[in-house]
Design a protein around this motif. Structure first.
Motif, PDB file in Angstrom:
ATOM      1  N   ARG A   1       1.508  11.117 -13.609  1.00 47.14           N
ATOM      2  CA  ARG A   1       0.487  10.075 -13.781  1.00 47.14           C
ATOM      3  C   ARG A   1       0.664   8.961 -12.764  1.00 47.14           C
ATOM      4  O   ARG A   1      -0.314   8.431 -12.237  1.00 47.14           O
ATOM      5  CB  ARG A   1       0.557   9.493 -15.184  1.00 47.14           C
ATOM      6  N   LEU A   2       1.907   8.568 -12.494  1.00 46.44           N
ATOM      7  CA  LEU A   2       2.153   7.520 -11.500  1.00 46.44           C
ATOM      8  C   LEU A   2       1.756   7.968 -10.100  1.00 46.44           C
ATOM      9  O   LEU A   2       1.260   7.174  -9.307  1.00 46.44           O
ATOM     10  CB  LEU A   2       3.623   7.111 -11.516  1.00 46.44           C
TER      11      LEU A   2
ATOM     12  N   ASP B   1       4.776  11.557 -17.088  1.00 50.80           N
ATOM     13  CA  ASP B   1       4.693  10.147 -16.674  1.00 50.80           C
ATOM     14  C   ASP B   1       4.772  10.020 -15.155  1.00 50.80           C
ATOM     15  O   ASP B   1       4.046   9.230 -14.553  1.00 50.80           O
ATOM     16  CB  ASP B   1       5.810   9.327 -17.317  1.00 50.80           C
TER      17      ASP B   1
ATOM     18  N   ARG C   1      -0.652   9.974  -9.344  1.00 47.82           N
ATOM     19  CA  ARG C   1      -2.111  10.070  -9.246  1.00 47.82           C
ATOM     20  C   ARG C   1      -2.789   8.709  -9.213  1.00 47.82           C
ATOM     21  O   ARG C   1      -3.979   8.639  -8.942  1.00 47.82           O
ATOM     22  CB  ARG C   1      -2.663  10.882 -10.400  1.00 47.82           C
ATOM     23  N   GLN C   2      -2.067   7.644  -9.511  1.00 43.36           N
ATOM     24  CA  GLN C   2      -2.678   6.317  -9.473  1.00 43.36           C
ATOM     25  C   GLN C   2      -2.965   5.936  -8.031  1.00 43.36           C
ATOM     26  O   GLN C   2      -2.154   6.179  -7.142  1.00 43.36           O
ATOM     27  CB  GLN C   2      -1.762   5.276 -10.102  1.00 43.36           C
ATOM     28  N   PRO C   3      -4.119   5.336  -7.786  1.00 42.34           N
ATOM     29  CA  PRO C   3      -4.443   4.935  -6.416  1.00 42.34           C
ATOM     30  C   PRO C   3      -3.533   3.795  -5.950  1.00 42.34           C
ATOM     31  O   PRO C   3      -3.074   2.976  -6.744  1.00 42.34           O
ATOM     32  CB  PRO C   3      -5.896   4.478  -6.502  1.00 42.34           C
ATOM     33  N   SER C   4      -3.285   3.783  -4.669  1.00 42.24           N
ATOM     34  CA  SER C   4      -2.470   2.717  -4.095  1.00 42.24           C
ATOM     35  C   SER C   4      -3.263   1.416  -4.102  1.00 42.24           C
ATOM     36  O   SER C   4      -4.475   1.404  -3.928  1.00 42.24           O
ATOM     37  CB  SER C   4      -2.088   3.054  -2.656  1.00 42.24           C
TER      38      SER C   4
END
Length: 85
Positions: free
Chosen positions: A65-66, A62, A68-71
């Motif tokens: 995954r956070l 988890d 790798r999320q785009p800003s």
């Protein structure tokens, strides 16, 4: 005796995984799978360690995954003074 066995089965196979899932954030199915795999690999010690280890793996995935999320970039200007419109 039959009622006692029935209640024991309900407690062990329904209630315990649900409570463990709420505590660790894991789906009860994954708890059963972790217990089975831990028991096959390391016996009783594997059963004892499998659920915390599965929770740690889930939290790590988890977190990755956070990361790798785009800003999120906004183009709106935010005023700090409520009187400025």
């Amino acid at each position: 005796a039959i009622a006692s066995i029935f209640m024991q089965q309900i407690k062990d196979n329904v209630l315990a995984p649900k409570l463990m899932g709420d505590f660790t954030g894991l789906n009860p199915i994954w708890i059963f799978i972790a217990l089975l795999i831990g028991g096959q690999i390391a016996g009783l010690l594997g059963v004892l360690v499998s659920v915390p280890l599965a929770g740690t793996i889930k939290d790590t995935i988890d977190t990755l995954r956070l990361l790798r999320q785009p800003s999120v970039v906004t183009t709106e200007t935010v005023s700090r003074n409520p009187n400025d419109s």
